[in-house]
Structure formats: C-alpha cells, structure tokens
Design a protein around this motif. Structure first.
Motif, PDB file in Angstrom:
ATOM      1  N   SER A 141       4.299  13.620   2.469  1.00 46.49           N
ATOM      2  CA  SER A 141       4.742  12.846   1.773  1.00 46.49           C
ATOM      3  C   SER A 141       4.059  12.841   0.211  1.00 46.49           C
ATOM      4  O   SER A 141       4.885  12.570  -0.903  1.00 46.49           O
ATOM      5  CB  SER A 141       3.942  11.543   2.160  1.00 46.49           C
ATOM      6  N   VAL A 142       3.008  13.305   0.141  1.00 46.51           N
ATOM      7  CA  VAL A 142       2.283  13.669  -1.169  1.00 46.51           C
ATOM      8  C   VAL A 142       3.297  14.800  -2.000  1.00 46.51           C
ATOM      9  O   VAL A 142       3.580  14.397  -3.233  1.00 46.51           O
ATOM     10  CB  VAL A 142       0.997  14.324  -1.084  1.00 46.51           C
ATOM     11  N   ALA A 143       3.523  15.807  -1.232  1.00 45.63           N
ATOM     12  CA  ALA A 143       4.653  16.644  -2.176  1.00 45.63           C
ATOM     13  C   ALA A 143       5.945  16.146  -2.203  1.00 45.63           C
ATOM     14  O   ALA A 143       6.656  16.045  -3.377  1.00 45.63           O
ATOM     15  CB  ALA A 143       4.932  17.898  -0.994  1.00 45.63           C
TER      16      ALA A 143
ATOM     17  N   ILE B 277       1.104  -1.241  -0.248  1.00 46.87           N
ATOM     18  CA  ILE B 277       0.143  -0.070   0.016  1.00 46.87           C
ATOM     19  C   ILE B 277       0.904   1.110  -0.039  1.00 46.87           C
ATOM     20  O   ILE B 277       1.935   1.167   0.338  1.00 46.87           O
ATOM     21  CB  ILE B 277      -1.053   0.168   1.258  1.00 46.87           C
ATOM     22  N   THR B 278       0.422   2.503  -0.279  1.00 47.59           N
ATOM     23  CA  THR B 278       1.394   3.473  -0.286  1.00 47.59           C
ATOM     24  C   THR B 278       1.257   4.248   1.025  1.00 47.59           C
ATOM     25  O   THR B 278       0.521   3.798   1.826  1.00 47.59           O
ATOM     26  CB  THR B 278       0.440   4.679  -1.179  1.00 47.59           C
ATOM     27  N   TYR B 279       2.385   5.015   1.122  1.00 44.53           N
ATOM     28  CA  TYR B 279       2.649   5.815   2.192  1.00 44.53           C
ATOM     29  C   TYR B 279       1.402   6.371   2.756  1.00 44.53           C
ATOM     30  O   TYR B 279       1.144   6.542   4.068  1.00 44.53           O
ATOM     31  CB  TYR B 279       3.961   6.409   2.239  1.00 44.53           C
TER      32      TYR B 279
ATOM     33  N   GLU C 219      -3.469   4.876  -7.330  1.00 47.72           N
ATOM     34  CA  GLU C 219      -2.027   4.775  -7.200  1.00 47.72           C
ATOM     35  C   GLU C 219      -1.643   3.309  -6.589  1.00 47.72           C
ATOM     36  O   GLU C 219      -2.311   3.138  -5.614  1.00 47.72           O
ATOM     37  CB  GLU C 219      -1.427   5.875  -6.523  1.00 47.72           C
ATOM     38  N   LYS C 220      -0.665   2.742  -7.113  1.00 48.23           N
ATOM     39  CA  LYS C 220      -0.305   1.468  -6.662  1.00 48.23           C
ATOM     40  C   LYS C 220       1.307   1.671  -6.235  1.00 48.23           C
ATOM     41  O   LYS C 220       2.044   2.427  -6.952  1.00 48.23           O
ATOM     42  CB  LYS C 220      -0.114   0.531  -7.570  1.00 48.23           C
TER      43      LYS C 220
ATOM     44  N   HIS D 101       2.867  11.656  -4.542  1.00 47.93           N
ATOM     45  CA  HIS D 101       1.867  10.736  -4.677  1.00 47.93           C
ATOM     46  C   HIS D 101       0.711  11.452  -5.274  1.00 47.93           C
ATOM     47  O   HIS D 101       0.484  12.656  -5.073  1.00 47.93           O
ATOM     48  CB  HIS D 101       1.561  10.291  -3.165  1.00 47.93           C
ATOM     49  N   LYS D 102      -0.178  10.679  -6.114  1.00 50.56           N
ATOM     50  CA  LYS D 102      -1.533  11.120  -6.572  1.00 50.56           C
ATOM     51  C   LYS D 102      -2.638  10.564  -6.022  1.00 50.56           C
ATOM     52  O   LYS D 102      -2.906   9.353  -5.904  1.00 50.56           O
ATOM     53  CB  LYS D 102      -1.438  10.688  -8.097  1.00 50.56           C
TER      54      LYS D 102
END
Length: 406
Positions: free
Chosen positions: A355-357, A154-156, A206-207, A361-362
């Motif tokens: 984390s997104v920045a 899974i994503t962070y 997102e994967k 991550h999308k």
C-alpha cells in the motif's frame, strides 16, 4: 506433495489478499464520471458485501462438491448432520454395519420412538447450528460498513495495522460472551498491540483527505476525523471479535469443516445484505448512506452506470476475496492454525508495504516504530503457540511409546 500443497497455499493467500487489498483501497477513493466532469466516492458497503459473499458462498459450495466422497448425502456435505461420536454406545454386529442397541434391537428393528427421538434431536441440533451461522452473518454484515467508512478518516496502512490486531477484540469477546480465560502471555500481547497502535496513530502526519475527500464535496476533514475513524475501526474490530469467538464456539461444539462454515455464513450474509440493500430505508449514517428513501441496491447500480471505472476494482475485490477464503480454509485444514497465523502475519506486513509503495503513503519514523511494536506482539503470540504445539507433540510421542512398551 505436502511441500507443493503448502507452497500453493502460501502463494494463493499472498496473491489473492494482496490483490484484494489493492482493490479495497482503490474502492475507497473517488471515481470519475463518464463525461469526466466530476468524481464521486462509491459508498455502498452493502453492495460490496453482496458481491463478495455471493462469490464466496458459490466458491465454497463448488469446493465442497469437488472434494465430496461417494455416497454422501446433501445434508452431510453441507454439515447439517451431526458427526458420529467416537465413544458411541452402539456397536457393530460382526462384520455388518448394522448397529446393535443396548436393548438388543438392530437398526432395522429399532423402536419407532427411538428413531423419532433421533430425528428430533438432529432437527434441534441443525436449528442451533444454523442460528449460530446467522449470528455470525449478522455481525459480519454490520461490521463491513464501519470498516469501509473508517477509510474516509484514516489512511489504509492504519486500517491494515488495526485489522492485524484481531487478537484484542477476539479475546475480549471470548471473555464477555463465553467466559473464557487466557494465559498470561496473551495479555502481554494485547498490551503491546495497544501501545503500538497508539504510537502509530499519534505520531502520523498523513491525512486521508488528499485522496478520499478529493472532489467529493466534503471538504477538508474536521479536527476530530482521526477519532471518528478510530471509533469506526474499533466498532468493526469488536464485531469481528464477536464473529471469531462465535466461529470458535461452532468449531468446538458442532465439528463442522471450514468450507461448510464458509458456505453457510456467506449465504446468510448475501441474503441479509440483499434484504437491507433492497429496502428503501431512510438515511442512516454508515449503515445506509443512501439518502432520499432510495434503496441502496438501485443507488449502487446507478453509480456503476455513471462511473464505469468502478467495475474492475469491484470485480477484483469480490473474486480475490472469495478465492482467498478458500486458500485460508485449505491451509487451516491441512497445516493447522499455527501455519495460518504465520502466513497471515507476514501477508499483512506485505500488504502495508505494498500500500505504501502503490499509493505513495508517507509513514513517519514514529509510525514505523508503532508498526514494529504491533508485529512484535503478534510474533510473541506465534512463538508461544509454536512452542505449545511442539510440547504437545513431544507429549503425544511419549504416550505412544509407553503404550507400545506395554
């Protein structure tokens, strides 16, 4: 002074755990070898645990000795002596500190049987306390590998959102282990958190394969990867819930300080992790990923030698985690759990945004909706807690006024 201390606690928690989060996510992706021909993922969660728990126990010990009062014994400093009850049946003789017992003996004249009984009681109390610390350490040592393994599936941001919802497993473990009951609003919070996580996980596109599985030889993720990651995360949260409920029990029963608990739990975690990492165990999914009967400790050192770029995020992860714990316990000691909940809630929101920045991550609109539902649920908990604290303060002030009027 109070405002300055609060500001330092807020800045400390934010700075340490935002840097800790960046290092943790960096440790979940592959590192290049010295020659640059390949890249591999660092898999040793036990070695990570050894690094962080060692620094955390040392930090807590230094903090305890820095804040010690003159004349305190080592047993008192480390919380291994029961605190005297305010409603003690003993009394003082005039201005002297010598206790006078019900039978008329002073402390110096107390019968030998009574002294032996007190020592035996302290020994039993100490053994029970250390056993509780060991119980917490076992849960933490087992939980860490599952949380680290979940990042492969899974994503962070999903991981951060799940870890923000400790209220759910803490409530469940308190009900299962200690038969506690909660007010109705807490069940509403649990429902909101559950719905929010479900929306976030179900509407994501997102994967983690684009980062965590790149050049590792593992190929693309299976269709069940999301379910595997959620399963690992749920196990991690359940064990975390057992830790928190046991810590609540220790605080209420044994009256220790946060730094004392931090020292002993991290010390036991270090010893347990070293023992497990040093043993040449066979391959065990998640818990012991090293194959071929090699010890995980040696495998981790071999990885560090061939992938030196792992050293910096590993040091950052360990140091910021240790210092962050100190700021958390300092906040809890001086400003209470309400302030701590507010700080950690906003910190996790900023962790997700950071984390997104940083790692691009999308998140889909549906995932942002799920995130909003989760943090709305946690905000309800913080609001009700603030209201309860205010009511309690008003009640205490009224009681003090009545006493003064008498």
């Amino acid at each position: 002074m109070t405002v300055l201390r609060l500001a330092s606690c807020v800045i400390g928690v934010y700075a340490m755990f935002l840097l800790w989060a960046i290092a943790q996510e960096r440790l979940s992706v592959p590192f290049d070898t010295i020659d640059g021909t390949s890249s591999d993922k660092f898999k040793s969660a036990l070695f990570l645990g050894i690094c962080q728990s060692t620094l955390s126990s040392i930090s807590a010990l230094l903090y305890i000795f820095f804040r010690r009062k003159s004349g305190e014994s080592i047993y008192t400093l480390l919380g291994l002596v029961p605190r005297p009850s305010p409603k003690s049946s003993s009394k003082t003789n005039g201005s002297s500190n010598t206790k006078v017992y019900k039978n008329g003996h002073s402390q110096a004249q107390a019968p030998k049987e009574e002294k032996d009984s007190k020592q035996g009681g302290d020994s039993s109390w100490r053994s029970q306390l250390l056993l509780r610390y060991l119980q917490c350490s076992v849960f933490i040592t087992c939980a860490a590998p599952f949380g680290f393994a979940a990042l492969s599936y899974i994503t962070y941001p999903a991981m951060v959102l799940g870890k923000s919802c400790k209220l759910v497993p803490v409530m469940l473990m308190n009900i299962v282990l200690y038969r506690r009951r909660f007010s109705p609003h807490k069940y509403l919070v649990v429902a909101m958190v559950t719905v929010g996580i479900t929306v976030f996980m179900g509407l994501g596109s997102e994967k983690p394969s684009k980062s965590t599985h790149k050049s590792t030889g593992q190929g693309e993720l299976t269709p069940y990867a999301n379910a595997i990651g959620i399963g690992y995360l749920l196990i991690n949260l359940a064990l975390d819930g057992a830790v928190n409920s046991t810590q609540d029990e220790v605080f209420s029963r044994y009256k220790v300080t946060g730094q004392q608990m931090m020292f002993w739990i991290n010390l036991f975690c270090t010893l347990l992790s070293i023992c497990l990492a040093a043993l040449p165990l066979p391959y065990i999914p998640v818990l012991h990923p090293t194959a071929g009967g090699q010890s995980e400790f040696m495998a981790a050192l071999s990885f560090i030698r061939s992938h030196p770029s792992v050293v910096l995020p590993l040091a950052q992860f360990s140091l910021t985690g240790a210092l962050g714990q100190l700021f958390i316990f300092e906040t809890l000691q001086h400003f209470g759990s309400l302030t701590l909940v507010t700080i950690t809630l906003t910190r996790k929101m900023f962790t997700m945004l950071l984390s997104v920045a940083v790692y691009n991550h999308k998140l889909t609109p549906g995932q942002w909706l799920g995130t909003a539902i989760v943090f709305a649920g946690i905000s309800v908990e913080a609001f009700v807690k603030r209201k309860d604290v205010h009511i309690k303060k008003v009640t205490q002030e009224k009681e003090k006024a009545k006493i003064k009027s008498l």
